[in-house]
Design an enzyme around this catalytic site. Structure first.
Site, PDB file in Angstrom:
ATOM      1  N   LYS A  39       0.580  -1.070  -0.120  1.00  0.00           N
ATOM      2  CA  LYS A  39       0.476   0.476  -0.264  1.00  0.00           C
ATOM      3  C   LYS A  39       0.934   1.351   0.311  1.00  0.00           C
ATOM      4  CE  LYS A  39      -1.013  -0.047   5.106  1.00  0.00           C
ATOM      5  NZ  LYS A  39      -1.394   0.490   6.666  1.00  0.00           N
ATOM      6  N   ARG A 137     -10.088   1.135  15.161  1.00  0.00           N
ATOM      7  CA  ARG A 137      -9.980   2.288  13.872  1.00  0.00           C
ATOM      8  C   ARG A 137     -11.613   0.775  12.787  1.00  0.00           C
ATOM      9  NH1 ARG A 137      -4.272   1.834  11.396  1.00  0.00           N
ATOM     10  NH2 ARG A 137      -5.149  -0.803  10.638  1.00  0.00           N
ATOM     11  N   HIS A 166      -5.669  -5.827  14.059  1.00  0.00           N
ATOM     12  CA  HIS A 166      -4.445  -5.161  13.739  1.00  0.00           C
ATOM     13  C   HIS A 166      -3.854  -4.986  15.241  1.00  0.00           C
ATOM     14  CE1 HIS A 166      -1.125  -2.856  11.334  1.00  0.00           C
ATOM     15  NE2 HIS A 166      -1.472  -2.079  12.642  1.00  0.00           N
ATOM     16  N   ARG A 222       2.046 -10.137   7.646  1.00  0.00           N
ATOM     17  CA  ARG A 222       1.960  -9.272   7.006  1.00  0.00           C
ATOM     18  C   ARG A 222       3.238  -7.977   7.423  1.00  0.00           C
ATOM     19  NH1 ARG A 222      -3.132  -9.111  10.270  1.00  0.00           N
ATOM     20  NH2 ARG A 222      -2.876  -6.741  10.257  1.00  0.00           N
ATOM     21  N   TYR A 266      14.197  31.208   3.309  1.00  0.00           N
ATOM     22  CA  TYR A 266      12.563  32.188   4.099  1.00  0.00           C
ATOM     23  C   TYR A 266      12.936  32.132   5.075  1.00  0.00           C
ATOM     24  CZ  TYR A 266      10.506  30.736  -1.002  1.00  0.00           C
ATOM     25  OH  TYR A 266      10.120  31.051  -2.532  1.00  0.00           O
ATOM     26  N   CYS A 313      12.878  24.385   0.779  1.00  0.00           N
ATOM     27  CA  CYS A 313      12.068  24.994   0.133  1.00  0.00           C
ATOM     28  C   CYS A 313      10.733  24.440  -0.301  1.00  0.00           C
ATOM     29  CB  CYS A 313      12.236  26.073  -0.825  1.00  0.00           C
ATOM     30  SG  CYS A 313      13.861  26.896  -0.343  1.00  0.00           S
ATOM     31  N   MET A 314      10.100  25.078  -1.890  1.00  0.00           N
ATOM     32  CA  MET A 314       9.113  23.859  -2.528  1.00  0.00           C
ATOM     33  C   MET A 314      10.483  22.406  -2.464  1.00  0.00           C
ATOM     34  SD  MET A 314       5.779  24.577  -4.718  1.00  0.00           S
ATOM     35  CE  MET A 314       5.412  24.792  -2.718  1.00  0.00           C
ATOM     36  N   ASP A 315      10.837  23.587  -3.470  1.00  0.00           N
ATOM     37  CA  ASP A 315      11.616  22.649  -5.087  1.00  0.00           C
ATOM     38  C   ASP A 315      12.895  22.635  -4.697  1.00  0.00           C
ATOM     39  OD1 ASP A 315       9.560  23.101  -5.985  1.00  0.00           O
ATOM     40  OD2 ASP A 315       9.544  24.631  -6.936  1.00  0.00           O
TER      41      ASP A 315
END
Length: 390
Positions: A39, A137, A166, A222, A266, A313-315
Site C-alpha cells: 500500500k 479503527r 491489527h 503482514r 525564507y 523550500c518547495m523545490d
C-alpha cells in the site's frame, strides 16, 4: 557523475535484490506464508515494480489499502491474491469482485453489502473478517463478534478465506497490549471452531509482531516497513536482518560563497557567523522532503556529512559545506549510503520529529524511481520511471 538530459538529478533508487533478501529472511524467521504489504505506493518504493518483483519471488499474498491500488495491480498483470485492507465503500464493492480482489469485511452491514453485490454479479466474493482487538479503527469488537462470525460462516455468496486484526503497540517489544490483543483475537476465532467450520487463515502480525512476538505469527504475517529494510520504531529490536531497499539521491546544482551574517532561505532563520560555502540541492517539500528538516537535516557529499541550513523550500534546499569543496553534479545522498557513510530513513525521521513510515510514503511522484537488481523477467520494471500509482 553524469546525468542524462532527460533524467531529473533527484531520484529514488530501489534495490530489488535487497527486497529479495528481506523477504527471504522474514520467511525463515516466521515459517508461515507472507502477505507483502504494498500500500501507499509500496511505502514509496513504487507499487507496480515492487509487486511484480514480490510476485516473481513467490510471495503468497499482497496487501493494499484501497481498491484503486488493487485494480492498478491487476491491470499491470499481477495474479497473486490481493487483500484490500481498508474499509470498503458500498458503491465500490462490485469493483472488488470484478477484479478478483479480496475484501476486508468489518461489520455485519458490510457483509450484507458484499453479499448483495456478489449475488448481483453471480460470482462469489472472497472475504477476510476484521476483528477489532483494541485499535478502535475498523472491525467488529472481539467481545461482540459471535453473530458477525456466524453470519459470515453461513454466507452463500461469500467465501471466508481469512480472519484478522491489527496490533497497535507491537513495535515496542515491552508493551503488554500485544498479549492482550492476541488473547482477544484467539477468543474470537474460537467461535469458528465452535461452529464446526474450517478455520480460515488467521493473520495478526505486522512488522512489529514479526520482530518481537512470535506467538502472533499464526497462519500468515503482514510485513510492511520491515519488508523494505526499515525498523518501525526506535524501540524495535532487529531480530530479523534486513537491508534498506530505498536510497534518495540528488546532485549539487549551485555553489556560492555566502558572507558572514547573510541569512539563507525564507524567513532569514539561519546565518553563518563566518564566510562559508553553500550549495543548493534540487529537492524540497514539494517532493516530500520534509520542511521539518529545515536547519535540522543532513546530507552526504563526497562521503562527508553536512547540515541543511535555512528553511527547506518547495523545490530546493541549501547545505553548508564550510570551507570544503563541492562541484556542480556531485552526488548528494539524502537517504542511503556513500563510501561507507550512511543516512538511514530512521535517522531522517528522528531529525524531522516523525516516523520512518511518513518519510518513505511522503516521497511522491515528482521523483523518478530507478530499479536495480531483480529478475531479468522484470526488465520493464527497471530503469528510471515514475510509479504507476501513488
Amino acid at each position: 557523475m553524469t546525468t542524462p538530459a532527460s533524467q531529473r538529478p533527484t531520484r529514488i533508487v530501489v534495490d530489488l535484490d535487497h527486497l529479495t533478501f528481506n523477504l527471504s529472511n522474514i520467511r525463515s524467521h516466521v515459517g508461515v506464508p507472507v502477505m507483502g504489504i504494498v500500500k501507499a505506493n509500496a511505502y514509496g518504493h513504487g507499487l507496480v515494480p515492487v509487486a511484480l518483483h514480490l510476485q516473481a519471488q513467490g510471495v503468497e499474498q499482497l496487501g493494499v489499502a484501497f481498491v484503486e491500488e488493487g485494480v492498478a495491480l491487476r491491470q499491470a498483470g499481477i495474479t497473486t491474491p490481493i487483500l484490500v485492507l481498508g474499509g470498503i465503500f458500498g458503491p465500490q464493492v462490485a469493483q472488488f469482485i470484478v477484479h478478483d480482489l479480496e475484501i476486508t469485511v468489518s461489520s455485519l452491514d458490510k457483509l450484507r453489502q458484499v453479499e448483495a453485490a456478489a449475488q448481483a454479479l453471480g460470482r462469489k466474493a472472497v472475504i477476510h473478517l476484521k476483528i477489532d482487538t483494541g485499535m478502535e479503527r475498523i472491525g467488529v469488537h472481539s467481545y461482540s463478534a459471535k453473530s458477525f462470525i456466524e453470519a459470515a460462516v453461513a454466507s452463500t455468496w461469500c467465501e471466508l478465506k481469512g480472519i484478522y486484526s491489527h496490533l497497535a503497540c507491537a513495535d515496542d517489544p515491552n508493551s503488554p497490549m500485544t498479549a492482550e490483543q492476541l488473547e482477544r483475537f484467539l477468543e474470537a476465532c474460537e467461535h469458528i471452531s465452535r461452529l464446526g467450520a474450517p478455520m480460515p487463515l488467521r493473520h495478526l502480525a505486522n512488522s512489529g509482531g514479526i520482530l518481537h512476538f512470535p506467538q502472533t505469527h499464526l497462519d500468515m504475517v503482514r510485513p510492511g516497513i520491515l519488508l523494505y529494510g526499515v525498523l518501525p520504531d526506535p524501540a524495535s529490536q532487529p531480530t530479523v536482518t534486513v537491508k534498506p531497499a530505498l536510497s534518495l539521491v540528488s546532485q549539487v546544482v549551485y555553489f556560492k560563497v555566502v558572507k558572514a551574517n547573510n541569512p539563507v532561505s525564507y524567513g532569514a532563520t539561519w546565518a553563518s557567523a563566518t564566510d562559508t560555502r553553500v550549495v543548493t540541492i534540487p529537492i524540497g517539500y514539494g517532493d516530500g522532503y520534509p520542511r521539518a528538516l529545515s536547519s535540522r537535516g543532513e546530507v552526504l557529499i563526497r562521503s562527508q556529512r553536512y547540515p541543511v541550513v535555512g528553511r527547506v523550500c518547495m523545490d530546493q534546499f541549501m547545505v553548508d559545506i564550510g570551507l570544503d569543496s563541492a562541484w556542480n553534479e556531485d552526488e548528494v545522498v539524502l537517504i542511503g549510503e556513500q563510501e561507507g557513510q550512511r543516512i538511514s530513513a530512521e535517522a531522517v525521521a528522528e531529525r524531522a520529529g516523525t516516523i520512518p513510515y511518513e518519510i518513505l510514503t511522503g516521497l511522491n511522484d515528482r521523483i523518478p524511481r530507478e530499479y536495480r537488481g531483480g529478475s531479468p523477467a522484470l526488465a520493464p520494471a527497471r530503469g528510471t520511471t515514475p510509479p504507476a500509482w501513488g
